[in-house]
Scaffold this active site. Sequence first.
Site, PDB file in Angstrom:
ATOM      1  CG  HIS A 170      -1.904  -1.169   1.193  1.00  0.00           C
ATOM      2  ND1 HIS A 170      -2.686  -1.546   0.125  1.00  0.00           N
ATOM      3  CD2 HIS A 170      -2.129  -2.083   2.171  1.00  0.00           C
ATOM      4  CE1 HIS A 170      -3.357  -2.633   0.432  1.00  0.00           C
ATOM      5  NE2 HIS A 170      -3.033  -2.988   1.666  1.00  0.00           N
ATOM      6  CG  ASP A 181      -5.375  -6.174  -0.075  1.00  0.00           C
ATOM      7  OD1 ASP A 181      -5.412  -7.041   0.816  1.00  0.00           O
ATOM      8  OD2 ASP A 181      -5.274  -4.973   0.182  1.00  0.00           O
TER       9      ASP A 181
END
Length: 459
Positions: A276, A327
Amino acid sequence: MNSAQQTDDLHLFFDHMLLPAGFARGVRLTIRDGLIAAVESDAAPRPGDERHGCGVPGMPNLHSHAFQRGMAGLAERRGPSGDSFWTWREVMYRFLGRMTPDDLRAVAALAYMEMLEGGFTRVGEFHYLHHDIGGAAFADPAEMSRAIVAAADESGIALTLLPVLYSYAGFGAQAPQPAQMRFVMDLDRYARLLDGADAAARGLPDAIVGIAPHSLRAVSPDQLAALAGIGAGRPVHIHIAEQVKEVADCLDWSGQRPVEWLLGHAAVDKRWCLVHATHMTPDESEALAKSGAIAGLCPITEANLGDGLFPAETFLAAGGRFGVGSDSNVLIDVSEELRLLEYGQRLLHRGRNMLARGEGRSTGADIYAAAVDGGAAALGVTGGLTVGAPADIVGLDLSHPSLAGKAGDALLDAYVFAAGRSAIDSVWRRGERLVERGRHRQRARIIERYAATLDRLTA
């Protein structure tokens, strides 16, 4: 080489293929024992060759939580106020509360099948669901990891297994919450987990086991330092700076922002993947780029959770490398990850072709090649279709309307921004064709078991 070895060779011929130097025409691959033994360009097909239109290297998926595929669509109802990552997390905790190893295998097998159908050929499984229902430890710390390995074996996807160390609920070693007890372990048990994961993964071809301190809020500084010895030589993945609240909490705890603190307290280098890294200052972005670490970007999930947009302009200008991951697996699609990555930057900067590397460059080709390179590095392998590499190939259907009349880089522009996954015809993993006409060969069986599992988990 004897005649028996020659007979066992597989020859694939592609009219167009993306090689490390760029697109080439008339590419003939010789595949032996799952690896690329020879690459010929400007070649002619020979009798017995399998002929295909366009081939590109399979995309590495550098960040997956496979079990979350089962909760796709379950967190899309508005709450009484302020829905966010943190309210989504509560739904996730409730979903995983009843999951057994067999359930995990069924859900992960579906996710991995969909990854192959969507253009991913290797997955980095950031795996933190370690304990039994209620949080009791299994006799074998790697019990749930073995379910992940079994799902990878069943689907055929390549695996970089990233067992997670998760010990605390927040910065400053806060005591874990009851809902987190299926994740929590200390360093001694984590070392045993790694040994078990190594043993389980040994049966898969070219599998890799890395380490994954979950986040700065879930491990202590002392644990992070100790992992340098436990995980020597392995890929290292960590969640970082995903949420504004996370940044604020880190500042309250340490006086520094998450990426700033990590770069100042750990020997971050090219083995690391910072997942991220959404909320960075320009100085942090430049420092991360110069460290050699890979930025692990998950545009679909980051959009779904309302995380924010990665500061790509500063990071890439400083020479940073990135890869993409699915994810939460709310939607699994290579082209959508890349398209949303570029579109997010367009919306942020109100421009076009933001991630192309220069004037006249193809945006689709540049981000595809960059994500292959960075994703492979993050997962401990070399990306691209070269001699000695696994024959992990995605075949695009040149009869697809959006690919009509295209050649070279324009094929990837059309794939990423127009056709999407509907253009994927075939996917090979180590030369074995697992996906044909867009469908995995075990699709029906995997879906049947997944559906039965979800019926039980959501009853």
